[in-house]
Design a protein around this motif. Structure first.
Motif, PDB file in Angstrom:
ATOM      1  N   ARG A 132       0.834  -1.202   0.000  1.00 41.13           N
ATOM      2  CA  ARG A 132       0.000   0.000   0.000  1.00 41.13           C
ATOM      3  C   ARG A 132       0.869   1.251   0.000  1.00 41.13           C
ATOM      4  NH1 ARG A 132      -5.222   1.482   1.492  1.00 41.13           N
ATOM      5  NH2 ARG A 132      -5.367   3.554   2.390  1.00 41.13           N
ATOM      6  N   GLY A 136      -5.653  -2.015  -4.773  1.00 38.35           N
ATOM      7  CA  GLY A 136      -4.980  -2.032  -3.480  1.00 38.35           C
ATOM      8  C   GLY A 136      -5.736  -2.834  -2.423  1.00 38.35           C
ATOM      9  N   PRO A 194       0.421  12.220 -11.353  1.00 40.90           N
ATOM     10  CA  PRO A 194      -1.037  12.066 -11.378  1.00 40.90           C
ATOM     11  C   PRO A 194      -1.679  13.276 -10.705  1.00 40.90           C
ATOM     12  CG  PRO A 194      -0.136  10.797  -9.568  1.00 40.90           C
ATOM     13  CD  PRO A 194       1.041  11.393 -10.297  1.00 40.90           C
ATOM     14  N   THR A 203      -3.300  13.190  -8.256  1.00 44.39           N
ATOM     15  CA  THR A 203      -3.198  12.901  -6.814  1.00 44.39           C
ATOM     16  C   THR A 203      -1.787  13.124  -6.272  1.00 44.39           C
ATOM     17  OG1 THR A 203      -2.901  10.627  -7.529  1.00 44.39           O
ATOM     18  CG2 THR A 203      -5.042  11.183  -6.612  1.00 44.39           C
ATOM     19  N   ALA A 261      -0.334  10.708  -3.386  1.00 42.54           N
ATOM     20  CA  ALA A 261       0.119   9.411  -3.919  1.00 42.54           C
ATOM     21  C   ALA A 261       1.632   9.270  -3.782  1.00 42.54           C
ATOM     22  CB  ALA A 261      -0.282   9.296  -5.385  1.00 42.54           C
ATOM     23  N   THR A 262       2.075   8.017  -3.614  1.00 37.47           N
ATOM     24  CA  THR A 262       3.513   7.733  -3.538  1.00 37.47           C
ATOM     25  C   THR A 262       4.043   7.433  -4.939  1.00 37.47           C
ATOM     26  OG1 THR A 262       3.124   5.364  -3.290  1.00 37.47           O
ATOM     27  CG2 THR A 262       3.226   6.674  -1.252  1.00 37.47           C
ATOM     28  N   GLY A 282       6.054   4.995  -5.763  1.00 34.03           N
ATOM     29  CA  GLY A 282       5.961   3.549  -6.035  1.00 34.03           C
ATOM     30  C   GLY A 282       4.544   3.164  -6.433  1.00 34.03           C
ATOM     31  N   GLY A 286      -0.706   3.498 -11.387  1.00 32.74           N
ATOM     32  CA  GLY A 286      -1.162   4.592 -12.249  1.00 32.74           C
ATOM     33  C   GLY A 286      -0.649   4.427 -13.666  1.00 32.74           C
ATOM     34  N   HIS A 287      -0.946   5.409 -14.544  1.00 32.39           N
ATOM     35  CA  HIS A 287      -0.451   5.223 -15.917  1.00 32.39           C
ATOM     36  C   HIS A 287      -0.082   6.515 -16.635  1.00 32.39           C
ATOM     37  CE1 HIS A 287      -4.237   6.619 -17.556  1.00 32.39           C
ATOM     38  NE2 HIS A 287      -3.695   6.573 -18.743  1.00 32.39           N
ATOM     39  N   GLY A 297      -0.856  11.249 -16.652  1.00 36.55           N
ATOM     40  CA  GLY A 297      -1.301  12.367 -15.838  1.00 36.55           C
ATOM     41  C   GLY A 297      -0.858  13.707 -16.373  1.00 36.55           C
ATOM     42  N   ILE A 316       8.127  -2.632  -5.459  1.00 35.96           N
ATOM     43  CA  ILE A 316       9.005  -1.561  -5.926  1.00 35.96           C
ATOM     44  C   ILE A 316       9.588  -0.870  -4.693  1.00 35.96           C
ATOM     45  CG2 ILE A 316       9.099   0.625  -7.194  1.00 35.96           C
ATOM     46  CD1 ILE A 316       6.644  -0.414  -8.823  1.00 35.96           C
ATOM     47  N   GLY A 338      -8.311  12.001 -12.925  1.00 37.50           N
ATOM     48  CA  GLY A 338      -9.185  11.251 -12.016  1.00 37.50           C
ATOM     49  C   GLY A 338      -9.931  12.133 -11.026  1.00 37.50           C
ATOM     50  N   HIS A 339      -9.431  13.333 -10.799  1.00 38.53           N
ATOM     51  CA  HIS A 339     -10.115  14.210  -9.840  1.00 38.53           C
ATOM     52  C   HIS A 339     -11.472  14.684 -10.350  1.00 38.53           C
ATOM     53  CE1 HIS A 339      -6.734  14.416  -7.093  1.00 38.53           C
ATOM     54  NE2 HIS A 339      -7.525  15.081  -6.269  1.00 38.53           N
TER      55      HIS A 339
HETATM   56  C1  LIG Z   1      -9.012  11.461  -7.478  1.00 39.90           C
HETATM   57  C2  LIG Z   1      -8.029  10.565  -8.182  1.00 39.90           C
HETATM   58  C3  LIG Z   1      -7.280  11.047  -9.254  1.00 39.90           C
HETATM   59  C4  LIG Z   1      -6.351  10.210  -9.923  1.00 39.90           C
HETATM   60  N1  LIG Z   1      -5.649  10.714 -10.971  1.00 39.90           N
HETATM   61  C5  LIG Z   1      -4.762   9.913 -11.613  1.00 39.90           C
HETATM   62  C6  LIG Z   1      -3.969  10.416 -12.697  1.00 39.90           C
HETATM   63  O1  LIG Z   1      -4.007  11.589 -13.032  1.00 39.90           O
HETATM   64  N2  LIG Z   1      -3.141   9.553 -13.322  1.00 39.90           N
HETATM   65  C7  LIG Z   1      -3.008   8.251 -12.938  1.00 39.90           C
HETATM   66  O2  LIG Z   1      -2.236   7.516 -13.534  1.00 39.90           O
HETATM   67  N3  LIG Z   1      -3.719   7.770 -11.909  1.00 39.90           N
HETATM   68  C8  LIG Z   1      -4.572   8.555 -11.232  1.00 39.90           C
HETATM   69  N4  LIG Z   1      -5.284   8.056 -10.179  1.00 39.90           N
HETATM   70  C9  LIG Z   1      -5.070   6.680  -9.778  1.00 39.90           C
HETATM   71  C10 LIG Z   1      -3.623   6.429  -9.389  1.00 39.90           C
HETATM   72  O3  LIG Z   1      -3.317   5.075  -9.400  1.00 39.90           O
HETATM   73  C11 LIG Z   1      -3.185   6.991  -8.050  1.00 39.90           C
HETATM   74  O4  LIG Z   1      -3.452   8.323  -7.943  1.00 39.90           O
HETATM   75  C12 LIG Z   1      -1.696   6.883  -7.691  1.00 39.90           C
HETATM   76  O5  LIG Z   1      -0.857   6.864  -8.798  1.00 39.90           O
HETATM   77  C13 LIG Z   1      -1.491   5.665  -6.886  1.00 39.90           C
HETATM   78  O6  LIG Z   1      -0.506   5.954  -5.940  1.00 39.90           O
HETATM   79  P1  LIG Z   1      -0.730   5.478  -4.439  1.00 39.90           P
HETATM   80  O7  LIG Z   1       0.542   5.743  -3.702  1.00 39.90           O
HETATM   81  O8  LIG Z   1      -1.953   6.043  -3.847  1.00 39.90           O
HETATM   82  O9  LIG Z   1      -0.865   3.914  -4.662  1.00 39.90           O
HETATM   83  P2  LIG Z   1      -1.860   2.869  -4.006  1.00 39.90           P
HETATM   84  O10 LIG Z   1      -3.273   3.234  -4.310  1.00 39.90           O
HETATM   85  O11 LIG Z   1      -1.521   2.693  -2.595  1.00 39.90           O
HETATM   86  O12 LIG Z   1      -1.446   1.563  -4.811  1.00 39.90           O
HETATM   87  C14 LIG Z   1      -1.747   1.424  -6.168  1.00 39.90           C
HETATM   88  C15 LIG Z   1      -1.394  -0.004  -6.598  1.00 39.90           C
HETATM   89  O13 LIG Z   1       0.014  -0.193  -6.565  1.00 39.90           O
HETATM   90  C16 LIG Z   1       0.390  -1.183  -5.605  1.00 39.90           C
HETATM   91  N5  LIG Z   1       1.569  -0.635  -4.931  1.00 39.90           N
HETATM   92  C17 LIG Z   1       1.652   0.480  -4.164  1.00 39.90           C
HETATM   93  N6  LIG Z   1       2.923   0.705  -3.806  1.00 39.90           N
HETATM   94  C18 LIG Z   1       3.666  -0.300  -4.352  1.00 39.90           C
HETATM   95  C19 LIG Z   1       5.057  -0.624  -4.337  1.00 39.90           C
HETATM   96  N7  LIG Z   1       5.958   0.136  -3.699  1.00 39.90           N
HETATM   97  N8  LIG Z   1       5.456  -1.737  -4.987  1.00 39.90           N
HETATM   98  C20 LIG Z   1       4.573  -2.524  -5.645  1.00 39.90           C
HETATM   99  N9  LIG Z   1       3.250  -2.266  -5.680  1.00 39.90           N
HETATM  100  C21 LIG Z   1       2.799  -1.162  -5.055  1.00 39.90           C
HETATM  101  C22 LIG Z   1      -0.802  -1.376  -4.710  1.00 39.90           C
HETATM  102  O14 LIG Z   1      -0.856  -2.673  -4.177  1.00 39.90           O
HETATM  103  C23 LIG Z   1      -1.943  -1.100  -5.680  1.00 39.90           C
HETATM  104  O15 LIG Z   1      -2.169  -2.237  -6.461  1.00 39.90           O
HETATM  105  C24 LIG Z   1      -6.190   8.874  -9.498  1.00 39.90           C
HETATM  106  C25 LIG Z   1      -6.933   8.409  -8.409  1.00 39.90           C
HETATM  107  C26 LIG Z   1      -7.834   9.239  -7.750  1.00 39.90           C
HETATM  108  C27 LIG Z   1      -8.612   8.719  -6.575  1.00 39.90           C
END
Ligand SMILES: Cc1cc2nc3c(=O)[nH]c(=O)nc-3n(C[C@H](O)[C@H](O)[C@H](O)COP(=O)(O)OP(=O)(O)OC[C@H]3O[C@@H](n4cnc5c(N)ncnc54)[C@H](O)[C@@H]3O)c2cc1C
Length: 478
Positions: free
Chosen positions: A81, A91, A142, A144, A148-149, A151, A157-158, A160, A210, A323-324
């Motif tokens: 996470r 997640g 992104p 977020t 967001a982290t 990793g 993600g993909h 942004g 990662i 995504g926002h």
């Molecule tokens: C409001 C909103 C806007 C968003 N906008 C965008 C955007 O502009 N572009 C985009 O690409 N995405 C977007 N997203 C989705 C995007 O995936 C997240 O914003 C962000 O990139 C995920 O980072 P996180 O740290 O929150 O990861 P998490 O949500 O904690 O994890 C995402 C996934 O990666 C896995 N994971 C996490 N850390 C690691 C690690 N260190 N090693 C291996 N696996 C891991 C988790 O198990 C999960 O499967 C958006 C989401 C929301 C809710």
């Protein structure tokens, strides 16, 4: 519901943790077993009751190694996470086990000319804050970025903010290197570079944890936030295509949004005249004369121009895009949804307008411009009131007939999602780094013959990417 695991191994794992922060408290487990999947009406149902057995927060890479070694010894499923902002339920621990929160493992570990390296739990915005004084910033982030982290972004993600200039994360050159930790009794670190980074990118953590990432950087321009109105959506779409096809114009986000979508943002609505559509944009200050010309050519008016993060609305402008946007729309109506549809590069403007016109009675169009595989495309769809999975499937099918490629954002499994090719390289790498199959159980293609996949499948084509050399060879073999 996830089946409860045998409590024995979990007790043994907890005993191994010593001083490493962890919890088995119900409330904590409920909060940390979720991401932002509630944006999808399908996932709200399917994800209910899927909980981890233990939540662990290692503070360093060494602590992470201790946790992972113990999980391997006791065969405990692992869900990593980050910030928990993933939207597809990726997640969520589908089979229980340990949620390992890596947000304590932070810091920029190095910067060279044109790249930066950081630990996996570093907030993306913190990386930019640290390197901006040197005149550089990440190529993309992104919407977020503040939560967001890095990793989590690479794993879940993909694309942004920045993708209209640089392409998506998967495009060659947008991830310089990744370091992953294996899930074994004695975890190892493996460094991936070149095309190999895409084996792990967007795999939801199924084939490696990662631990560090290295990303390319770009000049940190003086970015200007622009809110631009257009009497008709056609002008907004034409401007968006024109400004993105003007490769010398420096921009970071270009998001056309059709009337009445501007009215669904209480912070922005007063800037846009009644009945008009808008484009939200970040442009470099030195490109403004070109942007002004293109706005005027397409019948638009710049209603706000100001420094990044200092607009007369509450949030940075990019938090009304990507995504926002859906998050804001659902505050008015929780049933509003859209699709992650990719409009084709050829005849892009015509395609945007054709979909917009055919679906005029369904709902207004929201898109972001992005480059992908070396060309300009757009991502988004009409936004509409969800009435059921059949309606969603019918709209998916029709958009595909119109030449769009669709990813299913209503599923946590890679196969049903369709954004990530899971070929032999991914499967082989998973066997190498995760010999007991403990990572992200139920999400990779090797493991998706399950109720979650079946409940969330749509007739989506998946995205078409230009395949790497290795993937092409494999296509030939099939
Ligand atoms: C409001 C909103 C806007 C968003 N906008 C965008 C955007 O502009 N572009 C985009 O690409 N995405 C977007 N997203 C989705 C995007 O995936 C997240 O914003 C962000 O990139 C995920 O980072 P996180 O740290 O929150 O990861 P998490 O949500 O904690 O994890 C995402 C996934 O990666 C896995 N994971 C996490 N850390 C690691 C690690 N260190 N090693 C291996 N696996 C891991 C988790 O198990 C999960 O499967 C958006 C989401 C929301 C809710």
């Amino acid at each position: 519901m996830s089946e409860p695991l045998d409590p024995g191994p979990i007790r043994d794992l907890v005993a191994d943790l010593g001083d490493i922060e962890h919890s088995v408290d119900d409330r904590v487990l409920r909060a940390k077993s979720r991401d932002r999947f509630a944006q999808s009406p399908l996932l709200r149902e399917v994800m209910r009751g899927r909980l981890a057995d233990v939540y662990i927060v290692p503070a360093t890479k060494d602590e992470l190694r201790t946790v992972v070694a113990s999980c391997a010894r006791h065969r405990i499923p692992i869900t990593v996470r980050g910030g928990g902002t993933g939207q597809f339920g990726q997640g969520v621990p589908l089979t229980g086990g340990a949620v390992i929160d890596v947000t304590g493992i932070t810091g920029v570990v190095g910067q060279r000319l044109g790249t930066v390296r950081a630990l996996c739990g570093t907030l993306i915005a913190d990386i930019d804050a640290e390197i901006r004084p040197t005149g550089w910033e990440l190529r993309m982030h992104p919407s977020t970025t503040r939560k967001a982290t890095i990793g989590g972004y690479l794993a879940g993600g993909h694309a942004g903010i920045g993708s209209c200039q640089w392409g998506i994360l998967r495009d060659r050159g947008n991830i310089t290197a990744l370091e992953v930790m294996t899930v074994e009794e004695e975890p190892r670190l493996i460094e991936l570079t070149g095309d190999d980074v895409n084996i792990v990118h967007h795999a939801y953590g199924a084939n490696g944890i990662i631990t560090e990432v290295e990303l390319p950087t770009a000049p940190a321009w003086d970015w200007q936030e622009l809110v631009i109105s257009f009497p008709a959506f056609a002008g907004a779409a034409r401007f968006a295509v024109d400004v993105c096809e003007s490769e010398g114009v420096l921009k970071k986000v270009v998001s056309p949004q059709q009337h009445p979508l501007p009215t669904l943002y209480p912070d922005l609505a007063q800037l846009i005249p009644a009945g008009e559509s808008m484009v939200l944009m970040l442009a470099a200050a030195q490109s403004m004369p070109n942007v002004e010309d293109l706005v005027a050519d397409n019948g638009g008016v710049i209603r706000h121009r100001g420094a990044e993060g200092a607009g007369p609305y509450r949030l940075p402008l990019y938090e009304y895009t990507w995504g926002h946007s859906m998050m804001h729309f659902q505050r008015t109506n929780r049933n509003l949804i859209g699709l992650l549809a990719l409009y084709p590069k050829t005849g892009l403007y015509e395609s945007i307008m054709r979909v917009c016109e055919e679906f005029a009675n369904l709902g207004p169009t929201h898109i972001e411009m992005k480059r992908i595989d070396g060309g300009l495309a757009a991502q988004g769809s009409p936004v509409w009131d969800f009435t059921g999975q059949e309606q969603l499937a019918a709209i998916t099918a029709r958009l595909q007939e119109l030449g769009l490629t669709i990813a299913n954002t209503h599923t946590p499994t890679l196969r049903a999602g369709g954004m990530k090719p899971w070929a032999r390289a991914e499967a082989e790498f998973k066997r190498r780094v995760d010999p007991y199959g403990l990572l992200a159980q139920g999400k990779s293609d090797d493991q998706t013959d399950n109720d979650v996949t079946r409940a969330t499948e749509l007739p989506n084509s998946g995205w078409s990417y230009r395949l790497t050399g290795a993937e092409q060879n494999e296509e030939v073999l099939r």
